[in-house]
Design an enzyme around this catalytic site. Sequence first.
Site, PDB file in Angstrom:
ATOM      1  N   SER A 173      -9.565 -21.482  18.674  1.00 38.60           N
ATOM      2  CA  SER A 173     -10.615 -20.930  17.561  1.00 38.60           C
ATOM      3  C   SER A 173     -11.912 -20.560  18.442  1.00 38.60           C
ATOM      4  CB  SER A 173     -10.724 -21.874  16.214  1.00 38.60           C
ATOM      5  OG  SER A 173      -9.658 -21.929  15.989  1.00 38.60           O
ATOM      6  N   CYS A 203      -0.410  -3.517  -2.227  1.00 37.59           N
ATOM      7  CA  CYS A 203       0.649  -3.996  -1.954  1.00 37.59           C
ATOM      8  C   CYS A 203       1.369  -4.878  -3.300  1.00 37.59           C
ATOM      9  CB  CYS A 203       1.145  -4.719  -0.753  1.00 37.59           C
ATOM     10  SG  CYS A 203       3.060  -4.604  -0.385  1.00 37.59           S
ATOM     11  N   HIS A 230      -0.580  -1.165   3.308  1.00 36.24           N
ATOM     12  CA  HIS A 230      -1.863  -1.724   3.519  1.00 36.24           C
ATOM     13  C   HIS A 230      -2.998  -0.927   4.237  1.00 36.24           C
ATOM     14  CE1 HIS A 230      -0.266  -5.677   2.404  1.00 36.24           C
ATOM     15  NE2 HIS A 230       0.850  -5.076   2.835  1.00 36.24           N
ATOM     16  N   GLU A 261      -5.937  -1.757   4.921  1.00 33.26           N
ATOM     17  CA  GLU A 261      -6.931  -2.502   5.657  1.00 33.26           C
ATOM     18  C   GLU A 261      -6.699  -2.375   7.139  1.00 33.26           C
ATOM     19  OE1 GLU A 261      -4.550  -3.769   3.542  1.00 33.26           O
ATOM     20  OE2 GLU A 261      -3.965  -5.656   3.976  1.00 33.26           O
TER      21      GLU A 261
HETATM   22  N1  GLN Z   1       5.931  -9.640  -1.918  1.00 35.99           N
HETATM   23  C1  GLN Z   1       5.839  -8.093  -1.979  1.00 35.99           C
HETATM   24  C2  GLN Z   1       7.014  -7.327  -1.426  1.00 35.99           C
HETATM   25  O1  GLN Z   1       7.513  -7.770  -0.644  1.00 35.99           O
HETATM   26  C3  GLN Z   1       4.601  -7.575  -1.874  1.00 35.99           C
HETATM   27  C4  GLN Z   1       4.441  -7.578  -0.077  1.00 35.99           C
HETATM   28  C5  GLN Z   1       2.845  -7.565   0.286  1.00 35.99           C
HETATM   29  O2  GLN Z   1       1.879  -7.764  -0.538  1.00 35.99           O
HETATM   30  N2  GLN Z   1       2.646  -7.201   1.349  1.00 35.99           N
HETATM   31  O3  GLN Z   1       7.219  -6.163  -1.642  1.00 35.99           O
END
Ligand code: GLN
Length: 542
Positions: free
Chosen positions: A14, A380, A514, A516
Amino acid sequence: MAQFIFITGGVVSSLGKGIASAALGALLQARGYSVRLRKLDPYLNVDPGTMSPIQHGEVFVTDDGAETDLDLGHYERFTGVPGMQSDNVTSGRIYKTILEKERRGDYLGATVQVIPHVTDAIKDFILADTEDLDFVLCEIGGTVGDIEALPFFEAIRQVSQQLPRHSTVFIHLTLVPFIPSAGELKTKPTQHSVKELRSIGIQPDILMCRCDREIPENELKKIARFCNVRDSAVIPALDVASIYDVPVAYHGEGLDRELLNAFGINNAPAPDLEKWERVSRRIDAPEGEVSVAVVGKYTELQDAYKSIMESFVHAGIANRVKVNIKWVDADDLSGNKGTDALRRVDAIMVPGGFGKRGSEGKIRAIQYAREQSIPYFGICFGMQMAVVEAARNLLGIKDAISTELDEKGAPLIGLMTEWMKGGELKKRGIDTALGGTMRLGAYDAVLKQGSRAAEIYGKDVISERHRHRYEVNMHYRKDLEKAGLVFSGVSPDGLLPEIVERTDHPWFVAVQFHPEFKSRPFDPHPLFASFIAAAIEQGRLV
Ligand code: GLN
């Protein structure tokens, strides 16, 4: 031919090897060189995809669908070079490949051994597809002395002997701790760490010494003498306020100059660090502050949401504000605990997540954001729970749920069993093994004209990275849309929902992907930038 820089760590983990590597990559780029960064992880998992984010931090996903170490996120954010599957390898992946070859009989009766077979496989990974690059930076995970890392150290030692002279440089990152009772900085851990490295045949060319204060000249000289490096090759790597200050700080300490010297390059162009200085200035002097509640269940380790945190920094740069994240444990919102934890924030996010624990608290947070007209951004799992919330509270489907959480109840979110990837049909079942089998990597989405999503992106077709196993059940689309939750982004074949948004709310956007993973300090993600702009508006109201 590319030149190779190997970055190893010593004393403790780290220390920020990932940031140091990324910053060095950025410094080389600033001089006009092309770079690629790679991470070699000694653990036995084939990739970090099945590891708990609490243990290992976020799983970073690349365009080509690799689930990788979070350091690849730093590499991308600092250099803008998109990572690939071929940029992250683990002992597990190396052994898996070797054992599959052995079972096929590819070794023609030979005894399969760590040297040469494992080390050769590591070397192949390091050297693959590097012809067109100026520099390849390879970071070795863990610290020198770890048993499982030995084959990696042996492999990089061998590479340095096989390539022409002056084609490889070893950088070792260590810690120089301050001992309060003695009132002194201590160089001994660094000496020991370098001794360990030299005992396996690696003489570092450059030492980067992490320290929480200035290291006096005589201590730097002492390190040089005991570790057998030049005085100028001992680079203080002091703590800085923001990780985006690191490239300029390391340049100030002479790191890139020393590195080029080690390669025997003396005609390098001067670096252009203007964009880094600009980013540092923006971060240092925000014109305001906003607070965002991030409701998750891995709040005890912030590395679990690394890319999200960085995306907020970038969105802050875009809006000239400092974004203060308030971590809210979803469990603190469940049952009869109320929503006090969400009071006085300017915006609410529910990020990605897995499993039942915390899900009811997340649904509660979304309901609160919707009813109180507080900007909401779902990512997600945060999108899936937004759909469940709307179904329960607006459509009256009281048992609405995701089958990930409960097999009984109305399946608003269900297991994704078929989808298209690049013209190929992917199939999954309930019994499919967990590793590497989600819908992973970059997929296109088509945006609805006139929607907030289309306005934010400024285009109709986007590409974003995915990592999910479940999907919103399209059977409920019509009803959900009647209740104001519009499907403003879908897959090009129209089968998979990608974005939902509310039309009756100041800012309510939830996405199946995502964003991000694609935000950069110089190119903040439009969704994050727009969300923070909405948070600023909200802040003016309260
Ligand atoms: N658990 C949910 C899925 O597999 C969302 C996955 C996530 O947020 N990356 O679809």
